[in-house]
Design a protein around this motif. Sequence first.
Motif, PDB file in Angstrom:
ATOM      1  N   ARG A 154    -108.485 -63.981 -32.153  1.00 55.04           N
ATOM      2  CA  ARG A 154    -109.668 -63.251 -32.609  1.00 55.04           C
ATOM      3  C   ARG A 154    -109.986 -62.082 -31.670  1.00 55.04           C
ATOM      4  N   ILE A 155    -109.852 -62.315 -30.372  1.00 47.81           N
ATOM      5  CA  ILE A 155    -110.097 -61.231 -29.422  1.00 47.81           C
ATOM      6  C   ILE A 155    -109.084 -60.111 -29.622  1.00 47.81           C
ATOM      7  N   THR A 156    -107.827 -60.473 -29.829  1.00 49.64           N
ATOM      8  CA  THR A 156    -106.799 -59.464 -30.068  1.00 49.64           C
ATOM      9  C   THR A 156    -107.124 -58.638 -31.308  1.00 49.64           C
ATOM     10  N   ASP A 157    -107.535 -59.304 -32.386  1.00 52.33           N
ATOM     11  CA  ASP A 157    -107.871 -58.596 -33.626  1.00 52.33           C
ATOM     12  C   ASP A 157    -109.062 -57.663 -33.418  1.00 52.33           C
ATOM     13  N   GLU A 158    -110.083 -58.143 -32.722  1.00 55.17           N
ATOM     14  CA  GLU A 158    -111.278 -57.312 -32.509  1.00 55.17           C
ATOM     15  C   GLU A 158    -110.978 -56.166 -31.538  1.00 55.17           C
ATOM     16  N   PHE A 159    -110.149 -56.420 -30.551  1.00 52.91           N
ATOM     17  CA  PHE A 159    -109.788 -55.362 -29.615  1.00 52.91           C
ATOM     18  C   PHE A 159    -108.974 -54.285 -30.327  1.00 52.91           C
ATOM     19  N   ARG A 160    -108.111 -54.700 -31.230  1.00 53.49           N
ATOM     20  CA  ARG A 160    -107.355 -53.751 -32.047  1.00 53.49           C
ATOM     21  C   ARG A 160    -108.310 -52.865 -32.837  1.00 53.49           C
ATOM     22  N   ALA A 161    -109.313 -53.479 -33.482  1.00 53.71           N
ATOM     23  CA  ALA A 161    -110.280 -52.713 -34.259  1.00 53.71           C
ATOM     24  C   ALA A 161    -111.072 -51.755 -33.379  1.00 53.71           C
ATOM     25  N   LEU A 162    -111.385 -52.192 -32.167  1.00 53.93           N
ATOM     26  CA  LEU A 162    -112.111 -51.332 -31.228  1.00 53.93           C
ATOM     27  C   LEU A 162    -111.306 -50.085 -30.885  1.00 53.93           C
ATOM     28  N   LEU A 163    -110.005 -50.265 -30.682  1.00 51.05           N
ATOM     29  CA  LEU A 163    -109.165 -49.124 -30.339  1.00 51.05           C
ATOM     30  C   LEU A 163    -108.947 -48.199 -31.537  1.00 51.05           C
ATOM     31  N   VAL A 164    -108.953 -48.761 -32.753  1.00 50.58           N
ATOM     32  CA  VAL A 164    -108.854 -47.910 -33.942  1.00 50.58           C
ATOM     33  C   VAL A 164    -110.001 -46.917 -33.960  1.00 50.58           C
ATOM     34  N   ARG A 165    -111.195 -47.362 -33.593  1.00 49.82           N
ATOM     35  CA  ARG A 165    -112.343 -46.453 -33.543  1.00 49.82           C
ATOM     36  C   ARG A 165    -112.086 -45.316 -32.557  1.00 49.82           C
ATOM     37  N   THR A 166    -111.546 -45.672 -31.390  1.00 52.03           N
ATOM     38  CA  THR A 166    -111.260 -44.646 -30.380  1.00 52.03           C
ATOM     39  C   THR A 166    -110.266 -43.625 -30.900  1.00 52.03           C
ATOM     40  N   TYR A 167    -109.176 -44.107 -31.500  1.00 52.65           N
ATOM     41  CA  TYR A 167    -108.142 -43.191 -31.962  1.00 52.65           C
ATOM     42  C   TYR A 167    -108.596 -42.362 -33.155  1.00 52.65           C
ATOM     43  N   SER A 168    -109.403 -42.961 -34.028  1.00 47.94           N
ATOM     44  CA  SER A 168    -109.905 -42.211 -35.181  1.00 47.94           C
ATOM     45  C   SER A 168    -110.751 -41.027 -34.724  1.00 47.94           C
ATOM     46  N   GLY A 169    -111.608 -41.268 -33.742  1.00 53.76           N
ATOM     47  CA  GLY A 169    -112.425 -40.173 -33.218  1.00 53.76           C
ATOM     48  C   GLY A 169    -111.588 -39.111 -32.543  1.00 53.76           C
ATOM     49  N   ALA A 170    -110.513 -39.541 -31.874  1.00 52.40           N
ATOM     50  CA  ALA A 170    -109.686 -38.583 -31.148  1.00 52.40           C
ATOM     51  C   ALA A 170    -108.982 -37.609 -32.087  1.00 52.40           C
ATOM     52  N   LEU A 171    -108.644 -38.053 -33.281  1.00 52.61           N
ATOM     53  CA  LEU A 171    -107.951 -37.164 -34.218  1.00 52.61           C
ATOM     54  C   LEU A 171    -108.789 -35.943 -34.560  1.00 52.61           C
ATOM     55  N   ASN A 172    -110.104 -36.092 -34.519  1.00 53.49           N
ATOM     56  CA  ASN A 172    -110.982 -34.965 -34.822  1.00 53.49           C
ATOM     57  C   ASN A 172    -111.200 -34.048 -33.627  1.00 53.49           C
ATOM     58  N   GLN A 173    -110.622 -34.392 -32.477  1.00 49.36           N
ATOM     59  CA  GLN A 173    -110.854 -33.615 -31.265  1.00 49.36           C
ATOM     60  C   GLN A 173    -109.628 -32.818 -30.839  1.00 49.36           C
ATOM     61  N   TYR A 174    -108.583 -32.848 -31.625  1.00 48.10           N
ATOM     62  CA  TYR A 174    -107.366 -32.144 -31.235  1.00 48.10           C
ATOM     63  C   TYR A 174    -107.615 -30.645 -31.155  1.00 48.10           C
ATOM     64  N   ARG A 175    -107.216 -30.048 -30.026  1.00 49.28           N
ATOM     65  CA  ARG A 175    -107.456 -28.623 -29.800  1.00 49.28           C
ATOM     66  C   ARG A 175    -106.209 -27.911 -29.263  1.00 49.28           C
ATOM     67  N   ASN A 176    -105.050 -28.228 -29.855  1.00 48.95           N
ATOM     68  CA  ASN A 176    -103.803 -27.544 -29.516  1.00 48.95           C
ATOM     69  C   ASN A 176    -103.380 -27.718 -28.066  1.00 48.95           C
ATOM     70  N   GLU A 177    -103.595 -28.908 -27.516  1.00 48.22           N
ATOM     71  CA  GLU A 177    -103.066 -29.187 -26.188  1.00 48.22           C
ATOM     72  C   GLU A 177    -101.539 -29.209 -26.227  1.00 48.22           C
ATOM     73  N   THR A 178    -100.931 -28.964 -25.086  1.00 50.96           N
ATOM     74  CA  THR A 178     -99.479 -29.096 -24.958  1.00 50.96           C
ATOM     75  C   THR A 178     -99.188 -30.168 -23.913  1.00 50.96           C
ATOM     76  N   ILE A 179     -97.985 -30.738 -23.984  1.00 53.03           N
ATOM     77  CA  ILE A 179     -97.623 -31.859 -23.122  1.00 53.03           C
ATOM     78  C   ILE A 179     -96.411 -31.494 -22.272  1.00 53.03           C
ATOM     79  N   ASP A 180     -96.550 -31.671 -20.965  1.00 56.01           N
ATOM     80  CA  ASP A 180     -95.418 -31.558 -20.049  1.00 56.01           C
ATOM     81  C   ASP A 180     -94.939 -32.966 -19.724  1.00 56.01           C
ATOM     82  N   TYR A 181     -93.623 -33.174 -19.815  1.00 52.05           N
ATOM     83  CA  TYR A 181     -93.057 -34.499 -19.583  1.00 52.05           C
ATOM     84  C   TYR A 181     -92.395 -34.553 -18.208  1.00 52.05           C
ATOM     85  N   LYS A 182     -92.757 -35.571 -17.439  1.00 60.71           N
ATOM     86  CA  LYS A 182     -92.206 -35.718 -16.103  1.00 60.71           C
ATOM     87  C   LYS A 182     -90.905 -36.524 -16.157  1.00 60.71           C
TER      88      LYS A 182
END
Length: 211
Positions: A99-127
């Motif tokens: 149950r904790i795993t399921d609820e934690f998964r749902a909690l992170l979905v909220r985080t990622y859903s909000g992040a999709l609306n914040q994308y501002r053309n960042e670029t990624i450098d890979y080490k």
Amino acid sequence: MANVQMPMRRAALLLLAAAAFLGAALPAAAQEAPDVMVKRVAQDVIATIRSDPAIQAGNEARIRDVLEAKLLPNFDFTRMAALAMGKNWRSATPEQQKRITDEFRALLVRTYSGALNQYRNETIDYKPLRMNPGDTEVTVRTLVQRASGAPIQIDYGMEKKADAWKCYDVIVAGVSLVTNYRDEFNEQIKNGGVDGLIKTLADRNRGVAAK
């Protein structure tokens, strides 16, 4: 936790690009190195995000479709929940752990859903990847270059499960995404036990879903 909430949310979008590579991984016998896979597919996913009108418009159904298809299958949510709970994980029953795993998964979905609306053309450098033959856990290190503001270091804890790599942690500017929840979870367990933590997470997730 509030002082790192916005960097975490921004990092979540970039994790979507980085973790999604597993959905397009090569057959096990020809698997690429984790960092090569991250870079190759991240570029494709970011292109999709930029060109998808529904995502750009904040369509929640489309955002969740993307998360379910490209991101969530590539996480080890059980390990993430265990890391977030720390020593309290061992005292939880198997049913409570699920149950904790399921609820934690749902909690992170909220985080990622909000992040999709914040994308501002960042670029990624890979080490350069630090990996020895036979390693089953590695850290993929990146530096996110923003249009404004200082770069953000984002590292991905990856573990090889059978024939696939899965993400079990994201470290943003030195702060672990999953262990960042540990103090909050421990406080909830101290006050209301493991069932109290489950109820708190469930109530929070229902509240978000109802909005």
